[in-house]
Design a protein around this motif. Structure first.
Motif, mmCIF file in Angstrom:
data_model
loop_
_atom_site.group_PDB
_atom_site.id
_atom_site.type_symbol
_atom_site.label_atom_id
_atom_site.label_comp_id
_atom_site.label_asym_id
_atom_site.label_seq_id
_atom_site.Cartn_x
_atom_site.Cartn_y
_atom_site.Cartn_z
ATOM 1 N N ALA A 6 0.847 -1.241 -0.039
ATOM 2 C CA ALA A 6 0.117 0.073 0.031
ATOM 3 C C ALA A 6 0.819 1.255 -0.004
ATOM 4 C CB ALA A 6 -0.922 0.016 1.106
ATOM 5 N N ALA A 7 1.892 1.132 0.686
ATOM 6 C CA ALA A 7 2.868 2.461 0.878
ATOM 7 C C ALA A 7 3.413 2.722 -0.568
ATOM 8 C CB ALA A 7 3.704 2.135 2.048
ATOM 9 N N LEU A 8 3.944 1.554 -1.203
ATOM 10 C CA LEU A 8 4.885 1.518 -2.242
ATOM 11 C C LEU A 8 3.696 2.099 -3.540
ATOM 12 C CD1 LEU A 8 6.907 -1.644 -2.251
ATOM 13 C CD2 LEU A 8 7.551 0.731 -2.391
ATOM 14 N N LEU A 9 2.327 1.638 -3.319
ATOM 15 C CA LEU A 9 1.169 2.098 -4.360
ATOM 16 C C LEU A 9 1.187 3.593 -4.251
ATOM 17 C CD1 LEU A 9 -1.337 -0.819 -4.283
ATOM 18 C CD2 LEU A 9 0.196 -0.312 -6.050
ATOM 19 N N HIS A 10 1.013 4.219 -3.032
ATOM 20 C CA HIS A 10 0.913 5.668 -2.888
ATOM 21 C C HIS A 10 2.314 6.436 -3.116
ATOM 22 C CE1 HIS A 10 -0.564 8.976 -0.718
ATOM 23 N NE2 HIS A 10 0.671 9.194 -0.088
ATOM 24 N N GLY A 13 2.183 6.266 -6.900
ATOM 25 C CA GLY A 13 0.953 6.991 -7.497
ATOM 26 C C GLY A 13 0.439 5.884 -8.351
ATOM 27 N N GLU A 14 1.015 4.524 -8.359
ATOM 28 C CA GLU A 14 0.308 3.664 -9.107
ATOM 29 C C GLU A 14 -1.067 3.162 -8.393
ATOM 30 O OE1 GLU A 14 4.116 1.406 -11.071
ATOM 31 O OE2 GLU A 14 3.312 0.298 -9.626
ATOM 32 N N SER A 15 -1.878 2.084 -9.275
ATOM 33 C CA SER A 15 -2.804 1.717 -8.842
ATOM 34 C C SER A 15 -2.705 0.257 -8.529
ATOM 35 C CB SER A 15 -4.248 1.782 -9.743
ATOM 36 O OG SER A 15 -3.841 1.394 -11.012
ATOM 37 N N GLN A 16 -3.774 -0.353 -8.099
ATOM 38 C CA GLN A 16 -3.794 -1.888 -8.200
ATOM 39 C C GLN A 16 -3.649 -2.433 -9.477
ATOM 40 O OE1 GLN A 16 -7.014 -3.298 -5.462
ATOM 41 N NE2 GLN A 16 -5.724 -2.741 -3.759
ATOM 42 N N VAL A 17 -4.376 -1.773 -10.359
ATOM 43 C CA VAL A 17 -4.458 -2.256 -11.766
ATOM 44 C C VAL A 17 -2.933 -2.310 -12.331
ATOM 45 C CG1 VAL A 17 -5.168 -1.802 -14.303
ATOM 46 C CG2 VAL A 17 -6.752 -1.372 -12.120
ATOM 47 N N SER A 69 13.614 2.685 0.428
ATOM 48 C CA SER A 69 14.361 2.036 -0.648
ATOM 49 C C SER A 69 14.090 2.356 -2.100
ATOM 50 C CB SER A 69 14.571 0.489 -0.434
ATOM 51 O OG SER A 69 14.618 0.224 1.016
ATOM 52 N N LEU A 70 12.876 2.744 -2.251
ATOM 53 C CA LEU A 70 12.470 3.023 -3.729
ATOM 54 C C LEU A 70 13.203 4.025 -4.392
ATOM 55 C CD1 LEU A 70 9.725 2.304 -5.157
ATOM 56 C CD2 LEU A 70 8.659 4.348 -4.297
ATOM 57 N N PRO A 71 13.780 3.532 -5.561
ATOM 58 C CA PRO A 71 14.399 4.463 -6.377
ATOM 59 C C PRO A 71 13.853 5.670 -6.539
ATOM 60 C CG PRO A 71 14.541 2.348 -7.323
ATOM 61 C CD PRO A 71 13.426 2.290 -6.274
ATOM 62 N N ALA A 72 14.322 6.835 -6.489
ATOM 63 C CA ALA A 72 13.829 8.297 -6.926
ATOM 64 C C ALA A 72 13.241 8.453 -8.167
ATOM 65 C CB ALA A 72 14.955 9.423 -6.678
ATOM 66 N N HIS A 73 13.577 7.949 -9.152
ATOM 67 C CA HIS A 73 13.008 7.851 -10.491
ATOM 68 C C HIS A 73 11.512 7.169 -10.255
ATOM 69 C CE1 HIS A 73 14.602 4.008 -11.085
ATOM 70 N NE2 HIS A 73 13.856 3.506 -11.785
ATOM 71 N N ARG A 75 9.537 7.345 -7.758
ATOM 72 C CA ARG A 75 8.400 8.207 -7.028
ATOM 73 C C ARG A 75 7.679 9.046 -7.805
ATOM 74 N NH1 ARG A 75 10.060 7.931 -1.435
ATOM 75 N NH2 ARG A 75 12.226 6.962 -1.437
ATOM 76 N N ARG A 76 6.530 9.342 -7.180
ATOM 77 C CA ARG A 76 5.660 10.342 -7.912
ATOM 78 C C ARG A 76 6.453 11.631 -7.468
ATOM 79 N NH1 ARG A 76 -0.051 10.533 -4.716
ATOM 80 N NH2 ARG A 76 0.778 10.402 -2.715
ATOM 81 N N PRO A 77 6.125 12.688 -8.214
ATOM 82 C CA PRO A 77 6.644 13.891 -8.100
ATOM 83 C C PRO A 77 6.567 14.735 -6.612
ATOM 84 C CG PRO A 77 5.802 14.096 -10.089
ATOM 85 C CD PRO A 77 5.334 12.677 -9.482
ATOM 86 N N ALA A 78 5.473 14.549 -6.077
ATOM 87 C CA ALA A 78 5.190 15.042 -4.765
ATOM 88 C C ALA A 78 6.009 14.246 -3.773
ATOM 89 C CB ALA A 78 3.935 14.841 -4.185
#
Length: 96
Positions: A6-10, A13-17, A69-73, A75-78
């Motif tokens: 859930a945190a990674l989706l947020h 900015g990705e969806s479950q789809v 740990s998520l690579p910067a590229h 992440r969504r802009p915000a």
């Protein structure tokens, strides 16, 4: 695992789809895994970690570790702006 996903989706900015496409399953199957109605398999963990570009151990360590740990590229802009602000605050001696 559910909270980390859930945190990674947020953070991305990705969806479950989007995640379902990476896993090769339906959005409903991702939803069932996220709600706890179905279990995440070890193979799912490997695919999710690879999809987000993180190590599977970081994924399993929880939402904070996974998103840090998520690579910067990825992440969504915000989220990139917020992460940069936290790093700056820590660098300046403040707390995040």
């Amino acid at each position: 695992m559910c909270s980390a996903v859930a945190a990674l989706l947020h953070a991305t900015g990705e969806s479950q789809v989007d995640l379902a496409a990476a896993l090769g399953v339906s959005q409903a199957q991702v939803s069932r895994r996220q709600s706890g109605a179905a279990a995440w398999s070890l193979a799912d963990c490997d695919v999710v970690a690879a999809h987000y570009g993180i190590d599977v151990l970081e994924l399993l360590a929880g939402p904070t570790r996974a998103t840090e740990s998520l690579p910067a590229h990825r992440r969504r802009p915000a989220a990139r702006i917020a992460a940069r602000a936290r790093r700056a605050a820590v660098h300046e001696g403040g707390s995040a």
